[in-house]
Design a protein around this motif. Sequence first.
Motif: not given
Length: 353
Positions: A200-204, A303-309
């Motif tokens: 899993p990952y973040k979206l927001g 290698h990611s934006l925090p919104e996709h952590q």
Amino acid sequence: MERKSGKLELDKEYPSPDEASAIQTIEQMIIQKIEHSYEAGERPSRRDAHAKHHGCVKGEFIIENNLSEEMKFGIFQEPGKKFTACIRFSNGSGKPQADSKGDGRGMAIKLLGVSKGKLLTDEKNTQDFVMINHPVFFIRNLQDYIDFFQIQAEGKSPLKFFFPGFNPLKWHLQEFAIATSIQRKKIVSPLEIQYWSMTPYKLGNRAIKFSVKPSADNISGRSVSSSENYLKEAMVEYLNSKEACFDFLVQFQTDADKMPIEDSTIEWKSPFLKVATIKIPPQSFDSSEQMEFCENLSYSPWHSLPEHQPLGAVNRCRKPIYNSISQARHQLNAVCRLEPTESEFSALFGDLN
């Protein structure tokens, strides 16, 4: 969208108390494995997994125009925005082998020109998404990871991990079924199959998993070949004259108990929703210079934006380990580890029409 929560909270991670120590142990074991392989004469030093690539291709990642507000985070904030993508297709094994052998298959996407603040500092202008052609992973927790790598280090059969003794209560039957399914996969082309994030990952502030699904137009009618590199050959033949397209999909965590963040062996059952289109135009990608460029790239879910952590134990483990693997193999191969630029990429792979 109905969201359920029982004993676990939605969108929340649950690290174990001894996680840092476990990750350090796994990292040391993997680096030792890479160094031992190099000392044994294996050249060049390769990734611990997905060692054999079929090539990197240049694509376009196009955000959907009519996304709901719950999806407009990170790279998905601007409807219709287009990103240049460097996409690596690979076998899953840690050693190069004939494509006719059953194996997992990987698709790693690196978006260029993503210049906002990142979770890692080694690449400042990229966003990576890594996937395999199976919806779940065969490792449940970090202790299982340690046990699995220890068995490998001792030269024992992986079956020893799944069946450590005569007591059925200690068998890893679900994990064995997942690993067997992945290992037996045979495909006709990397352009014709679906890929999943598994983890899993973040979206927001929401937890998601993502997937890439091929267009029906990608189907070539080919069959499995005995050629050692037929998956690259299938891509070369198809992309010589035709465009390949994929849908990029996300699914939200809607039940924290049935769709856990910390257990990547459990498949989530919420619907997948399209958020972007991937287009891979006709191109040549298999010159020696292009294949070398592909070999020297580094991909990491961090290698990611925090919104996709990245979320969950497997992903938290990947953060230091992917970085250490990349540093070790580049150092052993005497190759500089550099973030790819759009100008460098275009010089090798051409401009998108």
